[in-house]
Design a protein around this motif. Structure first.
Motif, mmCIF file in Angstrom:
data_model
loop_
_atom_site.group_PDB
_atom_site.id
_atom_site.type_symbol
_atom_site.label_atom_id
_atom_site.label_comp_id
_atom_site.label_asym_id
_atom_site.label_seq_id
_atom_site.Cartn_x
_atom_site.Cartn_y
_atom_site.Cartn_z
ATOM 1 N N LEU A 19 -28.513 30.890 73.362
ATOM 2 C CA LEU A 19 -27.947 31.886 72.446
ATOM 3 C C LEU A 19 -29.088 32.412 71.585
ATOM 4 N N PRO A 20 -28.966 33.635 71.099
ATOM 5 C CA PRO A 20 -30.038 34.180 70.266
ATOM 6 C C PRO A 20 -30.085 33.535 68.878
ATOM 7 N N VAL A 21 -31.272 33.539 68.296
ATOM 8 C CA VAL A 21 -31.461 32.942 66.962
ATOM 9 C C VAL A 21 -32.042 33.987 66.010
ATOM 10 N N MET A 22 -31.449 34.064 64.834
ATOM 11 C CA MET A 22 -31.925 34.982 63.795
ATOM 12 C C MET A 22 -32.546 34.172 62.669
ATOM 13 N N VAL A 23 -33.848 34.424 62.399
ATOM 14 C CA VAL A 23 -34.533 33.762 61.290
ATOM 15 C C VAL A 23 -34.507 34.722 60.103
ATOM 16 N N ASN A 24 -33.867 34.304 59.026
ATOM 17 C CA ASN A 24 -33.703 35.178 57.857
ATOM 18 C C ASN A 24 -34.679 34.818 56.741
ATOM 19 N N LEU A 25 -35.369 35.838 56.252
ATOM 20 C CA LEU A 25 -36.233 35.614 55.083
ATOM 21 C C LEU A 25 -36.000 36.727 54.071
ATOM 22 N N GLU A 78 -18.816 29.181 72.105
ATOM 23 C CA GLU A 78 -18.506 28.226 71.037
ATOM 24 C C GLU A 78 -18.967 26.813 71.409
ATOM 25 N N ARG A 79 -18.790 26.460 72.675
ATOM 26 C CA ARG A 79 -19.224 25.125 73.099
ATOM 27 C C ARG A 79 -20.737 24.974 72.904
ATOM 28 N N SER A 80 -21.477 26.019 73.277
ATOM 29 C CA SER A 80 -22.941 25.978 73.097
ATOM 30 C C SER A 80 -23.304 25.965 71.623
ATOM 31 N N MET A 81 -22.535 26.708 70.820
ATOM 32 C CA MET A 81 -22.777 26.723 69.383
ATOM 33 C C MET A 81 -22.640 25.297 68.834
ATOM 34 N N ARG A 82 -21.628 24.582 69.299
ATOM 35 C CA ARG A 82 -21.436 23.195 68.844
ATOM 36 C C ARG A 82 -22.559 22.290 69.368
ATOM 37 N N ASP A 83 -22.933 22.506 70.632
ATOM 38 C CA ASP A 83 -24.037 21.719 71.199
ATOM 39 C C ASP A 83 -25.344 21.982 70.449
ATOM 40 N N SER A 84 -25.456 23.195 69.916
ATOM 41 C CA SER A 84 -26.721 23.556 69.261
ATOM 42 C C SER A 84 -26.992 22.658 68.048
ATOM 43 N N LEU A 85 -25.954 22.091 67.459
ATOM 44 C CA LEU A 85 -26.161 21.186 66.310
ATOM 45 C C LEU A 85 -27.104 20.056 66.706
ATOM 46 N N ARG A 86 -26.839 19.501 67.882
ATOM 47 C CA ARG A 86 -27.655 18.396 68.383
ATOM 48 C C ARG A 86 -29.073 18.885 68.732
ATOM 49 N N VAL A 87 -29.126 20.072 69.338
ATOM 50 C CA VAL A 87 -30.432 20.617 69.750
ATOM 51 C C VAL A 87 -31.298 20.931 68.532
ATOM 52 N N ILE A 88 -30.659 21.456 67.500
ATOM 53 C CA ILE A 88 -31.394 21.768 66.259
ATOM 54 C C ILE A 88 -31.940 20.481 65.649
ATOM 55 N N GLY A 130 -22.122 41.107 83.311
ATOM 56 C CA GLY A 130 -21.317 41.814 82.313
ATOM 57 C C GLY A 130 -20.311 42.749 82.945
ATOM 58 N N THR A 131 -19.841 42.392 84.127
ATOM 59 C CA THR A 131 -18.851 43.245 84.799
ATOM 60 C C THR A 131 -17.511 43.168 84.082
ATOM 61 N N LEU A 132 -16.638 44.045 84.466
ATOM 62 C CA LEU A 132 -15.287 44.073 83.937
ATOM 63 C C LEU A 132 -14.666 42.683 84.096
ATOM 64 N N THR A 133 -14.180 42.133 82.997
ATOM 65 C CA THR A 133 -13.673 40.761 83.001
ATOM 66 C C THR A 133 -12.287 40.745 82.371
ATOM 67 N N GLY A 134 -11.303 40.318 83.134
ATOM 68 C CA GLY A 134 -9.913 40.478 82.722
ATOM 69 C C GLY A 134 -9.412 39.423 81.761
ATOM 70 N N PRO A 135 -8.180 39.603 81.311
ATOM 71 C CA PRO A 135 -7.561 38.699 80.341
ATOM 72 C C PRO A 135 -7.453 37.247 80.824
ATOM 73 N N ASP A 136 -7.525 37.028 82.148
ATOM 74 C CA ASP A 136 -7.440 35.655 82.640
ATOM 75 C C ASP A 136 -8.788 34.945 82.621
ATOM 76 N N GLU A 137 -9.854 35.681 82.386
ATOM 77 C CA GLU A 137 -11.206 35.106 82.475
ATOM 78 C C GLU A 137 -11.990 35.208 81.184
ATOM 79 N N TYR A 138 -11.803 36.325 80.460
ATOM 80 C CA TYR A 138 -12.680 36.650 79.330
ATOM 81 C C TYR A 138 -12.788 35.501 78.315
ATOM 82 N N PHE A 139 -11.653 34.930 77.937
ATOM 83 C CA PHE A 139 -11.656 33.906 76.877
ATOM 84 C C PHE A 139 -12.484 32.684 77.261
ATOM 85 N N LYS A 140 -12.636 32.444 78.564
ATOM 86 C CA LYS A 140 -13.439 31.287 78.998
ATOM 87 C C LYS A 140 -14.907 31.472 78.602
ATOM 88 N N PHE A 141 -15.371 32.724 78.698
ATOM 89 C CA PHE A 141 -16.755 33.005 78.297
ATOM 90 C C PHE A 141 -16.923 32.857 76.782
#
Lengths: 370, 290, 175
Positions: free
Chosen positions: A159-165, A220-230, A204-215
């Motif tokens: 995921l992208p990271v933004m460093v704020n100063l 979010e799963r990676s965001m949670r994993d990032s705690l450990r990586v950080i 980034g193709t057209l992704t329907g209501p049965d698939e989109y939420f999985k992405f």
């Protein structure tokens, strides 16, 4: 090596050492020094990157996205209006799972034109899927930029990271800087979904209501994993280079009756206020939040909490104050201070602590507020 | 023309879609070592829905306004990696003439090594035919129910002002001409631009089997001129060269299209004058007068 | 903590002077920060720069309210800015002038920076560049050592005249 640098130069130096393959940037005050410094590195041959002089911030992020999809390291920088202008594409970068690193020099949003420090620009990016970290010294800007590449590119994050100063307060202040040799602290990037004509796929193709939420859940799963990586990145950084970082920087919090939570350069000013308050017999502490996304668990139980927000969400409140209230189920004294570079001194901060009123909001410098 | 197909069966295109037909020829010319960059447009949908794709080269879908910039990033990264992979944008008129014009201009000005193909169906097709900068004078769309009161934006002259090494016009009704131009564009380093007229049965309101015919009528009437400009040297392409010796009346192009139904004589006259002016300008340029 | 406020005009080198002082202090083994106040200034407008020097890391980012020393690099600025504002009692004022100016209640020094810069022909775009002379003068006051001042200049500039002007200023400054 001990040298001196401004916050902007420190970021540029870290980027040079991280060796991105493509850098696409558009100038904006007070970030421009980063653009210029990297352009100079490239023109002198100190950094063998493709430097793309894009015609807008929207295109800066789009160019980074296009480049990043080929599996190469990319960097950009912006501020304020520029960040807002690229907002559509910051969402895209995170959604496309691209480990782009961006420096955002926090600046207020017009009108009126104001080039001074405020965090509202980055706050408007908080739901995009970017990791966000706020730094408080030139050294921290440099160290954190190096760590940002490692964290963003980690296989469990992507995921992208933004460093704020803080604009001017940190971007243009000259402080001591101890540089390091990052070597393999930033391992080579292996993007699993690199575009490859030998293995044609749709991105980034057209992704329907049965698939989109999985992405979305995957982000979010990676965001949670990032705690450990950080955490691991902080640990590795300490082992290699001897400097300690955490999700927060806590100062004299252990026995504190009142803790002031803030982000960016204000957090350092708070430490001075804490020392002065302690001299007066008030047991204060400072908790400077570094990582805002992912938002860490804060230890704030059984004490008064004063939150200084250098931002505001209209019709709601200070973003940091409300995040802490929601995450920690605790009442806070919410101070709105430092908007558009408003001067906030350690004496002012000591005043906030002494006159705290848990459960209320206070706009510093405005007389008719509640 | 190679037999290998890169646009496979199972696209979600409307019947008679000439934009998909043009894409077929573009990719046959470009070959397998190609990345297709697609901003929001009909092709976003035509390529198929996750987890399937009907296109057999990597397709990178990008933000509506970003085709030029995304291609800049991708081209620079690929060249930095020492790869010669073709970077081809396939964008509609909305994504090119309107919302994406800034990114296109930037990419051209920076000398990006890529091919930008604009397939022009003269309206926002994906959202159901709203007026775009590419909609011609007098054409009815869902947002110009009385016919568009303004003339079509001349994107070709805008692109030409950037002096790309190669630019051309084309139409899916002339596949050999399109194929040859894509080949040529990709053989030249730096930015190239191909403007493809893409007749659209539902949008232009004509029967689905007439897309090739409408494309030919456009060329024969001179409303669409096939040409190429290589390093500033203009050459009218042979289908137009032949057609313009004895052009058919504009009415023959307009009559089969519901979008021009009931066009008033004054508008018709302006359209004719503009065609004449454009042909004069091209003839002068080709003969080296200007 | 020792706090310095520098008054100059855009183009004179006030911001660079502040950075040089901070670097020299760091080379002395101390901690320092330097920062300008950025308004919407353009070349020729009054500019204020700040330096903080301490034996511990400097954590304060707010502007300096009560400086220990004020350096006036351009006397004309005094017509539009109260350069003594907030200056600590018994604090120091250094002026860029061939003549001594007295300010009641403060230690005052003067040095002809412009003359020194012109002597070395340190002129950029019509402006004499005064930054290196400033730090030579401050070294004489013992705020930084002359050795570190020269080290700092050598790190930031390649022109030998820059070090020479610092030396000249160090010599000519009467304490």
């Amino acid at each position: 090596m001990l040298t001196v640098a401004t916050g902007n130069k420190a970021v540029a130096l870290a980027v040079k050492q991280a060796k991105p393959v493509v850098v696409a940037i558009y100038p904006i005050t007070p970030q421009t020094e980063i653009v210029e410094q990297i352009a100079q590195y490239v023109s002198q041959g100190d950094l063998s990157a493709r430097y793309i002089d894009v015609e807008s911030e929207h295109s800066a992020m789009a160019a980074c996205i296009g480049a990043s999809m080929t599996g190469v390291r990319t960097f950009t920088a912006t501020s304020s209006q520029g960040l807002l202008y690229m907002h559509e594409m910051t969402n895209w970068a995170a959604g496309a799972r691209l480990p782009i690193v961006m420096a955002n020099v926090n600046r207020a949003i017009g009108p009126g034109w104001n080039i001074w420090a405020e965090h509202t620009d980055a706050m408007q990016e908080r739901d995009t899927g970017w990791l966000q970290v706020y730094v408080s010294t030139v050294q921290e800007a440099y160290d954190t930029t190096l760590m940002a590449f490692r964290i963003a590119e980690h296989n469990d994050v992507l995921l992208p990271v933004m460093v704020n100063l803080d604009g001017f307060l940190l971007s243009h202040v000259m402080q001591p800087l101890d540089t390091v040799e990052p070597a393999d602290f930033i391992p080579p990037l292996h993007l699993p979904h690199t575009v490859d004509p030998k293995n044609p796929m749709g991105y980034g193709t057209l992704t329907g209501p049965d698939e989109y939420f999985k992405f979305r859940w995957d982000i979010e799963r990676s965001m949670r994993d990032s705690l450990r990586v950080i955490e691991a990145a902080h640990k590795e950084f300490f082992q290699r280079f001897g400097r300690t970082y955490g999700f927060t920087e806590d100062y004299r919090c252990e026995d504190a009756d009142v803790v002031v939570v803030s982000m960016g350069t204000l957090g350092k000013e708070v430490e001075v206020a804490v020392d002065n308050l302690r001299n007066e017999g008030i047991r204060a502490g400072s908790m400077r939040l570094r990582w805002f996304r992912p938002f860490p668990k804060l230890d704030l139980m059984n004490r008064d909490v004063v939150v200084i927000d250098r931002d505001y969400s209209f019709g709601f409140g200070g973003v940091l104050a409300h995040s802490i209230q929601a995450k920690n189920r605790t009442g806070v004294f919410s101070v709105i201070a430092g908007l558009g570079g408003q001067e906030v001194t350690y004496d002012d901060i000591a005043g906030f602590v002494k006159n705290r009123h848990i459960g209320r909001e206070y706009w510093f410098g405005v007389s008719d507020n509640v | 023309m190679p037999k290998e197909e890169f646009v496979l069966k199972g696209t979600s295109a409307c019947p008679g879609c000439s934009a998909s037909l043009a894409l077929r020829y573009v990719l046959k010319a470009a070959g397998p070592d190609t990345v297709l960059i697609v901003p929001a447009c009909c092709t976003s949908v035509v390529q198929g829905m996750y987890p399937n794709t009907a296109v057999n080269v990597p397709v990178v879908n990008v933000g509506f306004a970003t085709a030029g910039a995304s291609a800049s990033g991708m081209s620079n990264a690929l060249r930095a990696l020492g790869k010669k992979t073709n970077v081809v944008v396939y964008a509609g008129d909305g994504g090119t003439l309107d919302i994406g014009i800034q990114a296109l201009s930037g990419a051209l000005e920076r000398g990006t090594d890529f091919l930008y193909v604009c397939y022009d169906n003269e309206a926002y097709g994906n959202t159901g035919m709203q007026r775009s900068g590419g909609t011609p004078l007098g054409a009815k769309t869902t947002t110009t129910p009385l016919g568009k009161p303004e003339v079509k934006k001349d994107i070709e002259r805008i692109v030409a002002a950037h002096e790309p090494p190669f630019m051309a016009t084309a139409c899916a009704a002339y596949p050999q001409d399109l194929f040859r131009k894509v080949k040529k564009a990709l053989s030249i380093r730096g930015p190239s631009f191909i403007h493809v007229l893409a007749p659209c049965p539902p949008g232009w309101r004509y029967p689905t089997e007439k897309s090739v015919e409408i494309g030919k009528l456009a060329v024969k009437s001179g409303v669409w001129v096939l040409y190429e400009r290589e390093y500033g040297q203009l050459a009218i392409s042979s289908p137009s060269r032949t057609a313009l010796k004895n052009p058919i009346p504009l009415e023959e192009y307009l009559a089969p299209q519901g979008r021009f139904a009931g066009i008033d004589p004054k508008t018709l006259d302006i359209l004719k004058q503009r065609i004449a002016k454009n042909l004069q300008r091209l003839a002068r340029e080709e003969s080296g007068v200007c | 903590m020792f706090e310095i406020r520098i008054h100059s005009r855009g183009g004179q080198g006030g911001v660079t002077a502040a950075r040089l002082i901070a670097l020299a202090a760091i080379r002395d083994g101390r901690y320092a920060t330097a920062f300008p106040f950025y308004g919407a200034e353009r070349r020729g407008a009054p500019v204020v720069s700040f330096v903080r020097i301490d034996d511990a890391p400097v954590k304060v980012y707010s502007q300096i309210q009560q400086p220990d020393l004020v350096f006036v690099m351009d006397m004309g600025v005094m017509d539009v800015v109260d350069v003594l504002h907030g200056l600590k009692e018994g604090g120091t004022v250094v002026t860029n002038s061939a003549h001594k100016h007295e300010f009641a209640g403060f230690r005052t020094f003067n040095i002809d920076l412009t003359g020194i810069a012109l002597k070395e022909d340190l002129v950029v775009a019509g402006n004499p560049i005064l930054d290196t002379a400033v730090i030579g003068a401050l070294a004489k006051l013992g705020i930084i050592t002359i050795e570190s001042a020269k080290k700092a200049i050598a790190e930031m500039f390649t022109d030998e005249r820059d070090i020479k002007t610092a030396d000249d200023a160090f010599r000519e400054m009467t304490v």
